[in-house]
Design an enzyme around this catalytic site. Structure first.
Site, PDB file in Angstrom:
ATOM      1  N   ARG A  51      -5.040   6.133  41.213  1.00 18.65           N
ATOM      2  CA  ARG A  51      -3.944   7.095  41.267  1.00 18.65           C
ATOM      3  C   ARG A  51      -2.862   6.735  42.279  1.00 18.65           C
ATOM      4  O   ARG A  51      -1.670   6.737  41.962  1.00 18.65           O
ATOM      5  CB  ARG A  51      -4.460   8.501  41.654  1.00 18.65           C
ATOM      6  CG  ARG A  51      -4.915   9.349  40.531  1.00 18.65           C
ATOM      7  CD  ARG A  51      -6.073  10.198  41.007  1.00 18.65           C
ATOM      8  NE  ARG A  51      -7.168   9.301  41.351  1.00 18.65           N
ATOM      9  CZ  ARG A  51      -8.058   8.861  40.466  1.00 18.65           C
ATOM     10  NH1 ARG A  51      -8.031   9.313  39.251  1.00 18.65           N
ATOM     11  NH2 ARG A  51      -8.998   7.997  40.801  1.00 18.65           N
ATOM     12  N   THR A  52      -3.280   6.462  43.507  1.00 24.94           N
ATOM     13  CA  THR A  52      -2.283   6.342  44.580  1.00 24.94           C
ATOM     14  C   THR A  52      -1.413   5.112  44.361  1.00 24.94           C
ATOM     15  O   THR A  52      -0.179   5.191  44.390  1.00 24.94           O
ATOM     16  CB  THR A  52      -2.998   6.284  45.948  1.00 24.94           C
ATOM     17  OG1 THR A  52      -3.918   7.366  46.015  1.00 24.94           O
ATOM     18  CG2 THR A  52      -2.012   6.386  47.082  1.00 24.94           C
ATOM     19  N   LYS A  80      -7.870 -14.918  55.019  1.00 25.02           N
ATOM     20  CA  LYS A  80      -7.923 -16.039  55.979  1.00 25.02           C
ATOM     21  C   LYS A  80      -7.952 -15.526  57.410  1.00 25.02           C
ATOM     22  O   LYS A  80      -7.910 -16.304  58.357  1.00 25.02           O
ATOM     23  CB  LYS A  80      -6.698 -16.943  55.791  1.00 25.02           C
ATOM     24  CG  LYS A  80      -6.568 -17.533  54.401  1.00 25.02           C
ATOM     25  CD  LYS A  80      -5.229 -18.247  54.256  1.00 25.02           C
ATOM     26  CE  LYS A  80      -4.866 -18.428  52.791  1.00 25.02           C
ATOM     27  NZ  LYS A  80      -3.432 -18.679  52.615  1.00 25.02           N
ATOM     28  N   ARG A 101      -2.866   1.153  52.014  1.00 27.94           N
ATOM     29  CA  ARG A 101      -4.214   1.747  52.042  1.00 27.94           C
ATOM     30  C   ARG A 101      -5.138   0.748  52.717  1.00 27.94           C
ATOM     31  O   ARG A 101      -5.100  -0.453  52.404  1.00 27.94           O
ATOM     32  CB  ARG A 101      -4.725   2.049  50.640  1.00 27.94           C
ATOM     33  CG  ARG A 101      -6.202   2.422  50.662  1.00 27.94           C
ATOM     34  CD  ARG A 101      -6.675   2.989  49.359  1.00 27.94           C
ATOM     35  NE  ARG A 101      -6.099   4.307  49.133  1.00 27.94           N
ATOM     36  CZ  ARG A 101      -6.479   5.118  48.159  1.00 27.94           C
ATOM     37  NH1 ARG A 101      -7.432   4.743  47.322  1.00 27.94           N
ATOM     38  NH2 ARG A 101      -5.928   6.298  48.006  1.00 27.94           N
ATOM     39  N   HIS A 129      -4.952  11.069  54.541  1.00 29.72           N
ATOM     40  CA  HIS A 129      -4.349  10.685  53.256  1.00 29.72           C
ATOM     41  C   HIS A 129      -3.159  11.607  53.025  1.00 29.72           C
ATOM     42  O   HIS A 129      -3.179  12.492  52.168  1.00 29.72           O
ATOM     43  CB  HIS A 129      -5.401  10.835  52.144  1.00 29.72           C
ATOM     44  CG  HIS A 129      -5.062  10.142  50.853  1.00 29.72           C
ATOM     45  ND1 HIS A 129      -3.792   9.693  50.542  1.00 29.72           N
ATOM     46  CD2 HIS A 129      -5.839   9.840  49.771  1.00 29.72           C
ATOM     47  CE1 HIS A 129      -3.807   9.139  49.336  1.00 29.72           C
ATOM     48  NE2 HIS A 129      -5.037   9.206  48.852  1.00 29.72           N
TER      49      HIS A 129
HETATM   50  N1   CP Z   1      -6.788  10.497  45.056  1.00 34.10           N
HETATM   51  C1   CP Z   1      -6.796   9.176  45.299  1.00 34.10           C
HETATM   52  O1   CP Z   1      -6.489   8.719  46.410  1.00 34.10           O
HETATM   53  O2   CP Z   1      -7.185   8.422  44.224  1.00 34.10           O
HETATM   54  P1   CP Z   1      -7.262   6.827  44.216  1.00 34.10           P
HETATM   55  O3   CP Z   1      -8.362   6.431  45.172  1.00 34.10           O
HETATM   56  O4   CP Z   1      -7.556   6.451  42.795  1.00 34.10           O
HETATM   57  O5   CP Z   1      -5.945   6.307  44.693  1.00 34.10           O
END
Ligand code: CP
Length: 361
Positions: A51-52, A80, A101, A129
């Site tokens: 999603r993100t 590396k 992320r 998040h």
């Molecule tokens: N909600 C969310 O962060 O989903 P993903 O891990 O698929 O990005």
């Protein structure tokens, strides 16, 4: 330079302006189809995502911009041994904004210190998040019409569930919020979050062990997956993995206008039969994620062009205790990379790591 590392990096007013902009985009997508023409987003994903990452990609493309990046750190020079700081110093030569992320807590904060372009935290370990929080807030606004005077049940893995930590921080700034924390003992909120809730005079909270006992009270039920990837002990995961399963029988006592949210992915904590209930809002929530990320990217790029300073950013505004203490959290970026060890002394006198909020050793 403005970044989004923690939901409270945005004031309440700024957060609501971004939500309102997302609603404008929903109402007239064509009007925003070229506002980021000539700009590039770099998506640096050191951890899996559906999603993100894809909603960030889709968001930038719909704004007329372009996207570069990696979805597997092993295909980049990270494999590396390149540090987060060096990686973003390189990426700034190729892009205008970064969405990162990382499995290490605090990695996006380190990135923001070196990037020279806006950095968005797209999820750091079990810490925060903030763009999921914007997604959740837009969904709550569209489904319930308000952010205040609500009872919200947070159910499942509250220990490792970064979306829960960030949403609680954001909602604790509104009047009349009651948070009911539904988890087994092993998956209670981390100490720093409980402390934050205790010291906040606005939000009321209590902890319970079953969703059935509180279901009739809830305006929002926020379900979460037990985060298998964060457990260091597989036996502990096995003990708690089936703690909560939402099925239609449990929804019988719920309010008719309650909504069920989930950041997704789900495993078994919401049965498929619940998907047909109109209160199940989690797939509508996913779509909102793209619009709110469009609003966020557009806003941060405008602020970067205007060189808008921080108005109120707790982490950056604080007086740090520098290189005197050590973080006790093995998942913190300061445990694995050569970064300044930054701590913030709270009103209670306790020093917490600026990267992950764990107590100093
Ligand atoms: N909600 C969310 O962060 O989903 P993903 O891990 O698929 O990005």
């Amino acid at each position: 330079m403005r970044h989004l590392i923690d939901p409270t990096d945005l004031t309440v007013e700024e957060t609501e302006r971004i939500i309102a902009l997302a609603e404008e985009i929903i109402a007239d997508r064509a009007a925003f189809s070229e506002v980021c023409k000539g700009k590039k987003l770099a998506t640096l994903f050191y951890e899996p995502s559906t999603r993100t990452r894809l909603s960030f990609t889709s968001a930038m493309l719909e704004l007329g911009g372009q996207v570069i990046g990696f979805s597997d750190a092993n295909s980049s020079s990270v494999s590396k041994g390149e540090t987060v700081a060096d990686t973003v110093r390189v990426i700034r030569c190729f892009a205008d904004i970064i969405a990162m992320r990382h499995y290490k807590e605090g990695a996006p904060l380190v990135a923001s210190q070196y990037a020279g372009i806006p950095v968005i935290n797209a999820g750091d370990g079990s810490h925060a998040h903030p763009t999921q929080t914007l997604t959740d807030l837009l969904t709550i606004k569209r489904e319930k019409g308000r952010f205040d005077h609500m009872t919200i049940g947070f159910c499942g893995d509250l220990k490792f569930g970064r979306t829960v930590h960030s949403l609680l921080k954001a909602l604790s700034r509104y009047e009349g919020i009651e948070a009911i924390l539904i988890s087994p003992e092993e998956l209670r909120l981390p100490d720093y979050m409980l402390q934050e809730l205790r010291s906040n005079s606005k939000i009321r909270f209590r902890e319970v062990r079953t969703m059935e006992e509180v279901m009739p009270e809830l305006d929002v039920l926020y379900m979460t997956r037990v985060q298998k990837e964060r457990f260091l002990d597989e036996e502990e995961f096995d003990r708690v993995k089936n703690s909560f399963v939402l099925d239609p029988s449990k929804l019988v006592s719920a309010k008719k206008d309650m909504i069920v949210l989930h950041p997704l992915p789900r495993v078994n904590e919401i049965t498929r039969a619940v998907d047909n209930d109109p209160r199940a809002a989690y797939f509508r929530q996913v779509e909102n994620g793209k619009f709110v990320r469009m609003a966020l990217i557009y806003t941060l790029l405008r602020w970067a062009d205007e060189n808008k300073p921080f108005e109120r950013t707790p982490v950056f505004g604080a007086d740090y205790v520098v290189n005197e203490l050590e973080c006790q959290n093995r998942r913190c970026i300061s445990a694995s990379e050569d970064v300044d060890r930054l701590f913030v002394r709270g009103d209670d006198g306790v020093c917490r790591c600026a990267y992950c909020e764990a107590k100093a050793k």
